[in-house]
Design an enzyme around this catalytic site. Structure first.
Site, mmCIF file in Angstrom:
data_model
loop_
_atom_site.group_PDB
_atom_site.id
_atom_site.type_symbol
_atom_site.label_atom_id
_atom_site.label_comp_id
_atom_site.label_asym_id
_atom_site.label_seq_id
_atom_site.Cartn_x
_atom_site.Cartn_y
_atom_site.Cartn_z
ATOM 1 N N ASP A 184 3.667 6.752 3.082
ATOM 2 C CA ASP A 184 3.232 5.566 2.328
ATOM 3 C C ASP A 184 4.316 4.493 2.433
ATOM 4 O OD1 ASP A 184 1.585 3.984 0.797
ATOM 5 O OD2 ASP A 184 2.006 4.998 -1.096
ATOM 6 N N ASP A 234 9.316 5.955 -3.820
ATOM 7 C CA ASP A 234 7.984 6.555 -3.870
ATOM 8 C C ASP A 234 7.754 7.547 -2.723
ATOM 9 O OD1 ASP A 234 5.575 6.983 -5.012
ATOM 10 O OD2 ASP A 234 4.700 5.031 -4.545
HETATM 11 P P1 ATP Z 1 2.423 2.364 -8.496
HETATM 12 O O1 ATP Z 1 1.101 3.027 -8.596
HETATM 13 O O2 ATP Z 1 2.693 1.252 -9.477
HETATM 14 O O3 ATP Z 1 2.771 1.949 -7.074
HETATM 15 P P2 ATP Z 1 3.975 4.587 -8.005
HETATM 16 O O4 ATP Z 1 3.465 5.862 -8.504
HETATM 17 O O5 ATP Z 1 3.667 4.189 -6.614
HETATM 18 O O6 ATP Z 1 3.483 3.459 -8.924
HETATM 19 P P3 ATP Z 1 6.755 3.980 -7.516
HETATM 20 O O7 ATP Z 1 6.313 3.185 -6.354
HETATM 21 O O8 ATP Z 1 7.724 5.078 -7.302
HETATM 22 O O9 ATP Z 1 5.536 4.588 -8.300
HETATM 23 O O10 ATP Z 1 7.382 3.042 -8.614
HETATM 24 C C1 ATP Z 1 6.622 2.006 -9.201
HETATM 25 C C2 ATP Z 1 7.488 0.765 -9.395
HETATM 26 O O11 ATP Z 1 8.592 1.047 -10.256
HETATM 27 C C3 ATP Z 1 8.114 0.256 -8.125
HETATM 28 O O12 ATP Z 1 7.268 -0.631 -7.451
HETATM 29 C C4 ATP Z 1 9.358 -0.451 -8.626
HETATM 30 O O13 ATP Z 1 9.041 -1.750 -9.072
HETATM 31 C C5 ATP Z 1 9.752 0.385 -9.828
HETATM 32 N N1 ATP Z 1 10.781 1.382 -9.478
HETATM 33 C C6 ATP Z 1 10.575 2.640 -9.041
HETATM 34 N N2 ATP Z 1 11.720 3.298 -8.844
HETATM 35 C C7 ATP Z 1 12.705 2.422 -9.160
HETATM 36 C C8 ATP Z 1 14.148 2.499 -9.163
HETATM 37 N N3 ATP Z 1 14.783 3.627 -8.802
HETATM 38 N N4 ATP Z 1 14.850 1.414 -9.555
HETATM 39 C C9 ATP Z 1 14.208 0.276 -9.926
HETATM 40 N N5 ATP Z 1 12.863 0.141 -9.950
HETATM 41 C C10 ATP Z 1 12.119 1.194 -9.566
HETATM 42 MN MN MN Z 2 4.538 2.898 -5.160
#
Ligand code: ATP
Ligand code: MN
Length: 231
Positions: free
Chosen positions: A168, A185
């Protein structure tokens, strides 16, 4: 907000076990008392706790049927309970292991700290504000070509050193902070020797080519594969 308040706010999606986990993580100093929301997604809510990011998967009101095929595609996972909670806990464990494997291979990812049940604690990327996702600021980047090749370098490490395919790898799952790219992610990533790895790789290559397009970098699929050492 204090984590108990957070839990109350989200009591429709977090169970009592989630509260207990947060309590334990606080006791063990992995998180502080205070959490603030960074992002709310379909399956997980990401919070900030000081210099940590805390990704908490919802356990209620969400279906994880879609995750099943990703778990089955991963040869490292032998058997797991095919229940809602079983899928979630296996998913978080998989995400943590992937993150750790990439971190050890020096991929630019948030440092992994700990996972427990439906909660994963990692390094927070950002300062006062969380780092933006690449997708939102891509047009503002000055040295697009340099950043694009940095992104390629990260994928190279994921594929050739960590031996994983991300699955992804889009501009939504890349953070941009202080001229540096961070991969996030990583839950769906699988070993590159998996039977399904090729499909994952195809998707990632497509996403990378889309990023190249947005960054006005001229590169074709064949050249990309050569740079990535896939060919
Ligand atoms: P979504 O469905 O919103 O995409 P997701 O399950 O894909 O959520 P992630 O992509 O891991 O989850 O994280 C969602 C958001 O949280 C990211 O787009 C980012 O803005 C924020 N985020 C995640 N991890 C971090 C981190 N380590 N530091 C800062 N921000 C983070
Ligand atoms: Mn994500």
């Amino acid at each position: 907000m204090r984590y108990r308040e957070i839990w109350k706010t989200y009591s429709k999606v977090f169970d009592i076990t989630t509260l207990n986990v947060l309590e334990e993580l606080k006791e063990d100093r992995f998180i502080s008392e205070d959490l603030s929301v960074i992002s709310e997604g379909k399956e997980a809510i990401v919070f900030r706790s000081g210099n940590r990011a805390v990704k908490i998967y919802k356990v209620m009101g969400v279906s994880y049927k879609g995750q099943l095929k990703y778990l089955e595609a991963d040869p490292r996972i032998r058997s797991f309970p095919r229940t809602q909670i079983g899928i979630i806990y296996t998913w978080v464990k998989k995400e943590f292991k992937n993150l750790r494997r990439m971190f050890k291979s020096l991929v630019s990812v948030p440092a992994p700290y700990v996972y427990k049940k439906n909660v994963l604690v990692m390094e927070f990327i950002g300062d006062e504000e969380p780092a933006p996702v690449l997708h939102d600021i891509i047009d503002k980047i000055e040295d697009k070509e340099r950043v694009f090749y940095d992104i390629i370098e990260e994928y190279k490490k994921i594929y050739n050193k960590a031996g994983l395919v991300h699955g992804d790898f889009s501009d939504y799952n890349l953070l941009y902070y202080r001229n540096k790219v961070y991969v996030i992610d990583v839950s769906q990533a699988i070993p590159s020797y998996s039977p399904a790895a090729f499909t994952y790789l195809e998707k990632d290559l497509e996403n990378i080519l889309n990023i190249a397009n947005r960054m006005k970098v001229k590169i074709d699929r064949l050249e990309l594969m050569r740079i990535l050492n896939i060919l």
